[in-house]
Write an enzyme that holds these catalytic residues in place. Structure first.
Site, PDB file in Angstrom:
ATOM      1  N   HIS A   1       0.814  -1.216   0.000  1.00  0.00           N
ATOM      2  CA  HIS A   1       0.000   0.000   0.000  1.00  0.00           C
ATOM      3  C   HIS A   1       0.853   1.274   0.000  1.00  0.00           C
ATOM      4  O   HIS A   1       0.353   2.351  -0.320  1.00  0.00           O
ATOM      5  CB  HIS A   1      -0.996  -0.004   1.167  1.00  0.00           C
TER       6      HIS A   1
ATOM      7  N   ASP B   1       0.193  -7.598   1.541  1.00  0.00           N
ATOM      8  CA  ASP B   1       0.662  -6.217   1.673  1.00  0.00           C
ATOM      9  C   ASP B   1       2.186  -6.111   1.713  1.00  0.00           C
ATOM     10  O   ASP B   1       2.759  -5.385   2.535  1.00  0.00           O
ATOM     11  CB  ASP B   1       0.068  -5.556   2.920  1.00  0.00           C
TER      12      ASP B   1
ATOM     13  N   SER C   1       4.713   2.785   7.912  1.00  0.00           N
ATOM     14  CA  SER C   1       4.338   1.621   7.117  1.00  0.00           C
ATOM     15  C   SER C   1       5.500   1.170   6.239  1.00  0.00           C
ATOM     16  O   SER C   1       6.105   1.978   5.538  1.00  0.00           O
ATOM     17  CB  SER C   1       3.143   1.949   6.222  1.00  0.00           C
TER      18      SER C   1
END
Length: 462
Positions: free
Chosen positions: A124, A154, A229
Site C-alpha cells: 500500500h 501487503d 508503514s
C-alpha cells in the site's frame, strides 16, 4: 617529681594505646583491600557475558539493535499520476475536456534486506506509483525499481542501484518470538528521518477486521505512526521479525497498538517473487469449522485428491500443531501455511478421539482465489477451455456472489480475458487487481467470454 613521673606514665600509656590502635586499624584496612580484589575480578569477567544473546535479550539497553538497524531503514517516496473526471464538463464539451491529471505524493518506509539494494516495504506504500524514490538515512537519494508485489499480504519488493554495499537487516525466525519480548519499531513517521520506538510483543497470530487478507499479524505496543508503514520491527539483536503495516486508531495516529507482517511470511513472499515472479500459495486441502471455539482448528471437510486426504486426515480432526508450532486458532494455521510453498511437507499434530497423532502432509498449490471487493471466486482456465473458446488467456468465474454482476447477466463460468484493456493470465493476478483497483473512484473495464463464447464488456465504478 611525682607529678613528672605521672605525666611520663600517661604519655607512655597514651603512646601504647595509639600504637595499638594504629596497628589494629591498618591491619584491618589491608584485609579489606585484599578482599576487594576477587570482587573486581568477578566484575571484569562479567563483561563478555553482557554481549551474549541471552543477556542482551534480558536487558532494556536497545543501543545495539538501534545502531545496527537505523541506517538500513529508508524513506520511500511514491509519486502517482491520478486522473480526475468532471462528468458534467465531459458531457457538454466532450473530447476529454473534463479530464484533469495531477500528481499525488505518498510516503512510507522500507527495509534494506541485502547489501546489493533489495528493499522490502508494504504494497500500500507503493500502490499505483509512477515513480519511486528512496532516501537513505544519510540523505542520499536513489530511484527505485519495483520488482514485484503481493497485495494479499501487503508486501512489495523494490531494488536500488548503489555503488557501495548497503547496510541491511538480517531476517530472524518470527515463529520463535515470544509474547512479552522487547522489540523496536524503526521507520520514518511524519517524513522524519529514521526513528526508533520500543515496545513488547503483545500478541501473535492476530487477525484484523476489514478487507486485509493477512490473518497472522504480530501485535506490538511500540509506537507506529503514519509514515512507519513498511518499516522494520526488530528484536533486541537487530534482526528483522516483521514489517510494520497497520495501526489500531480512530484518529490516524498511534493510540496503543500496531501490527506487523511476520518476517517468515515476508521472506517467503520475497523469495517467491524473485524465483517465480509471483507468490506461490500452498494449501492443505481442507475446510475448517468456523464455529469451533476451543483451542486448535477443527477440520470440517477434506478435499478429494488433496494432500490432507492422501495423508489420512479426517473430518473432526483438530489441528494442534504445525511442525511443532502450537496452533490455537485459524489465523495461526494460516500464518504457518502462508510461509510455505506448494510441494513442501509439514508435520501436523492432530487430536482424534482424544489422542494426539502426527501426519505428514504434502501441501498443494492453491487453485481458487477470492476477490473480496466484489465477492467472486476465480480459477485459472484449463488447456481444454482455451481450445474450446479459442483464447490464449483468461480466468474463470467459478462462484458469483455479486448482485450487480448477476443483475447484468454475468454468470458462473464466464471467463475474464481483459481488465482495463490488458490481458489477464491467472486467477491470483485478477483477484489482487480487482481488490486494489476498486473503491478508488476510477472506472474498471472488464472484458469477458460468456457461456456461448461471445465477447461482452462491462464498466464498473465502485
Amino acid at each position: 617529681m611525682k607529678k613528672a613521673f605521672s605525666f611520663l606514665g600517661m604519655a607512655i600509656l597514651g603512646g601504647a594505646l595509639t600504637l595499638g590502635g594504629y596497628k589494629m586499624l591498618f591491619d584491618k584496612d589491608q584485609i579489606v583491600e585484599r578482599t576487594l580484589n576477587p570482587i573486581e575480578t568477578v566484575r571484569t569477567n562479567y563483561t563478555p557475558t553482557y554481549k551474549s544473546t541471552g543477556t542482551v535479550e534480558s536487558t532494556t539497553d536497545f543501543t545495539i539493535a538501534a545502531e545496527s538497524t537505523v541506517h538500513a531503514v529508508v524513506h520511500v517516496k511514491n509519486t502517482a499520476v491520478r486522473t480526475q473526471v468532471n462528468p458534467w464538463i465531459e458531457r457538454f464539451y466532450g473530447g476529454g475536456s473534463g479530464t484533469r491529471k495531477f500528481e499525488q505524493v505518498g510516503t512510507g518506509s522500507g527495509v534494506i534486506i541485502s547489501p546489493d539494494g533489495y528493499i522490502v516495504t508494504n504494497n500500500h506504500v507503493i500502490d499505483g506509483a509512477s515513480n519511486l524514490e528512496i532516501t537513505l538515512n544519510n540523505q542520499k537519494k536513489y530511484p527505485a525499481k519495483l520488482i514485484g508485489t503481493d497485495a494479499a499480504n501487503d508486501i512489495a519488493l523494490l531494488k536500488i542501484e548503489a555503488d557501495i554495499d548497503l547496510p541491511y537487516v538480517p531476517f530472524a525466525d518470527s515463529d520463535t518470538i515470544k509474547i512479552g519480548e522487547w522489540v523496536l519499531a524503526v521507520g520514518n513517521p511524519y517524513n522524519l528521518t529514521s526513528t526508533v520506538t520500543a515496545g513488547i510483543v503483545s500478541a501473535k497470530g492476530r487477525d484484523l477486521e476489514g478487507n486485509r487478507n493477512i490473518e497472522s499479524f504480530i501485535q506490538t505496543d511500540a509506537a507506529v505512526n503514519p509514515g512507519n508503514s513498511g518499516g522494520a520491527l526488530v528484536n533486541t539483536r537487530g534482526e528483522l521479525i516483521g514489517i510494520n503495516t497497520a495501526i489500531s486508531s480512530k484518529t490516524g495516529s498511534f493510540i496503543g497498538y500496531s501490527f506487523a507482517v511476520p518476517s517468515n511470511i515476508a521472506k517467503k513472499i520475497i523469495d517467491d517473487i524473485l524465483e517465480f515472479g509471483q507468490v506461490q500459495q500452498a494449501i492443505l486441502g481442507i475446510n475448517v469449522d468456523a464455529e469451533f471455539k476451543e483451542e486448535g482448528v477443527r477440520i470440517d471437510a477434506v478435499s478429494d485428491g488433496s494432500g490432507a486426504k492422501k495423508a489420512g486426515l479426517k473430518e473432526g480432526d483438530i489441528i494442534k500443531k504445525v511442525n511443532n508450532v502450537k496452533i490455537s486458532k485459524f489465523s495461526e494455521l494460516r500464518g504457518q501455511l502462508t510461509a510455505k510453498r506448494p510441494g513442501d511437507e509439514v508435520i501436523l499434530t492432530v487430536e482424534r478421539d482424544g489422542e494426539l497423532i502426527n501426519k505428514n502432509v504434502k501441501l498443494t498449490k492453491k487453485d481458487t482465489f477470492i476477490s473480496s471487493s466484489i465477492n467472486i471466486i476465480l480459477k485459472d482456465i484449463t488447456k481444454a477451455e482455451k481450445r474450446k473458446f479459442n483464447i490464449e488467456n483468461g480466468v474463470k468465474i467459478v462462484r458469483n456472489g455479486n448482485k450487480n454482476l448477476i443483475y447484468y447477466g454475468v454468470k458462473e463460468g464466464f471467463i475474464i480475458t481483459k481488465i482495463n484493456k490488458k490481458p489477464v493470465t491467472n486467477a491470483d493476478q485478477v483477484s489482487q487487481l480487482l481488490d486494489s483497483s476498486l473503491g478508488k473512484g476510477q472506472p474498471l473495464y472488464i472484458e469477458v467470454i460468456n457461456l456461448e463464447g461471445e465477447k461482452e464488456r462491462y464498466v464498473f465504478r465502485y
